[in-house]
Design an enzyme around this catalytic site. Structure first.
Site, short mmCIF file in Angstrom:
data_model
loop_
_atom_site.label_atom_id
_atom_site.label_comp_id
_atom_site.label_asym_id
_atom_site.label_seq_id
_atom_site.Cartn_x
_atom_site.Cartn_y
_atom_site.Cartn_z
N SER A 122 -8.99 36.62 77.35
CA SER A 122 -7.85 37.12 78.12
C SER A 122 -8.30 37.88 79.37
O SER A 122 -7.65 37.81 80.42
CB SER A 122 -6.92 37.98 77.26
OG SER A 122 -7.51 39.22 76.97
N ASN A 123 -9.42 38.59 79.28
CA ASN A 123 -9.94 39.28 80.48
C ASN A 123 -10.42 38.25 81.51
O ASN A 123 -10.20 38.43 82.72
CB ASN A 123 -11.08 40.23 80.12
CG ASN A 123 -10.57 41.56 79.61
OD1 ASN A 123 -10.06 42.37 80.37
ND2 ASN A 123 -10.69 41.78 78.30
N HIS A 168 -15.59 47.72 77.75
CA HIS A 168 -15.67 48.13 76.35
C HIS A 168 -14.35 48.80 75.96
O HIS A 168 -13.82 49.60 76.73
CB HIS A 168 -16.84 49.11 76.16
CG HIS A 168 -17.04 49.52 74.74
ND1 HIS A 168 -17.71 48.73 73.83
CD2 HIS A 168 -16.62 50.61 74.06
CE1 HIS A 168 -17.71 49.34 72.65
NE2 HIS A 168 -17.04 50.48 72.76
C1 GRF Z 1 -11.97 43.20 74.87
O1 GRF Z 1 -11.36 44.15 74.05
C2 GRF Z 1 -13.19 43.83 75.51
O2 GRF Z 1 -13.09 45.20 75.68
C3 GRF Z 1 -14.28 43.53 74.53
O3 GRF Z 1 -13.96 42.29 73.99
C4 GRF Z 1 -12.56 42.05 74.09
C5 GRF Z 1 -12.39 40.75 74.77
O4 GRF Z 1 -11.08 40.28 74.76
N1 GRF Z 1 -15.57 43.61 75.16
P1 GRF Z 1 -10.75 38.94 75.54
O5 GRF Z 1 -11.64 37.84 74.98
O6 GRF Z 1 -11.02 39.17 76.99
O7 GRF Z 1 -9.30 38.67 75.24
#
Ligand code: GRF
Length: 201
Positions: free
Chosen positions: A20-21, A113
């Site tokens: 999602s990021n 994080h």
């Molecule tokens: C997020 O909570 C980030 O902080 C951690 O892993 C998760 C990734 O989520 N490092 P996504 O795959 O981006 O949805």
């Protein structure tokens, strides 16, 4: 290989999970909210949502892990260099960054994080474990941190944080979704600021 001539910073991503990021940053670039061009995704997980997102957005991707090659760190470094990546974005990447990558991209690898580092970071602190630790510690606030990556898990220079309140009745699951929502605000903002700093030095 993408030969686009542009003044935009070339972004390479490492992701293991839902992505999602990764998607949020692609969309921020598309909306010109940050001056970057998503070029390449590398995932250690061939079933990751991140690979699907790369496919849907016409971004080159590779599955690189200890199952696909004997030295993933070297192979990842080669790919990032082959694609002329300027800045490496870890977006839910579950593996440690190796010495080749750190040497080749000094101060050019960012991570997010899901806690207010230095609280609840370090080896093994990921996903639900982080949010459970927040609840067990009875912290009143948690949040997200963007930091530079160095040889130690979650120890690189902090570039930015965004807080959320821990409310009565919060669970690890509810905290995860509150924190993810602020990650989607924080990460593009900090990447954008960092690109500005890089371009001014
Ligand atoms: C997020 O909570 C980030 O902080 C951690 O892993 C998760 C990734 O989520 N490092 P996504 O795959 O981006 O949805």
């Amino acid at each position: 290989m993408n030969k686009l001539v542009t003044n935009k910073t070339r972004l390479g991503f490492l992701a293991s999970g839902a992505g999602s990021n990764f998607l949020n940053i692609i969309e921020s670039c598309r909306a010109n909210a940050l001056n970057g061009l998503p070029i390449l995704l590398i995932s250690n997980n061939s079933n990751s949502g991140a690979i699907q997102i790369a496919k849907q957005n016409n971004i080159d991707y590779f599955h690189i892990s200890s199952k696909t090659c004997s030295d993933p760190d070297l192979e990842i470094t080669r790919k990032m260099k082959e694609y002329n990546i300027d800045l490496v974005i870890l977006a839910g990447y579950m593996k440690k960054i190796g010495s080749e990558m750190l040497a080749e991209f000094p101060s050019r690898i960012l991570n997010i994080h899901p806690s207010l580092l230095p609280r609840h970071g370090g080896a093994g602190m990921f996903g639900e474990k982080v949010h459970r630790a927040v609840l067990e510690s009875r912290d009143k606030k948690t949040g997200a941190t963007v930091h530079l990556v160095n040889e130690e898990f979650d120890k690189g220079r902090i570039l930015g944080q965004l807080e959320v309140d821990v409310a009565m009745g919060d669970t690890a699951e509810s905290l995860a979704s509150k924190v993810l929502a602020v990650e989607h605000i924080l990460y593009p903002k900090i990447i954008s600021e960092y690109i500005g700093q890089i371009n001014n030095t």
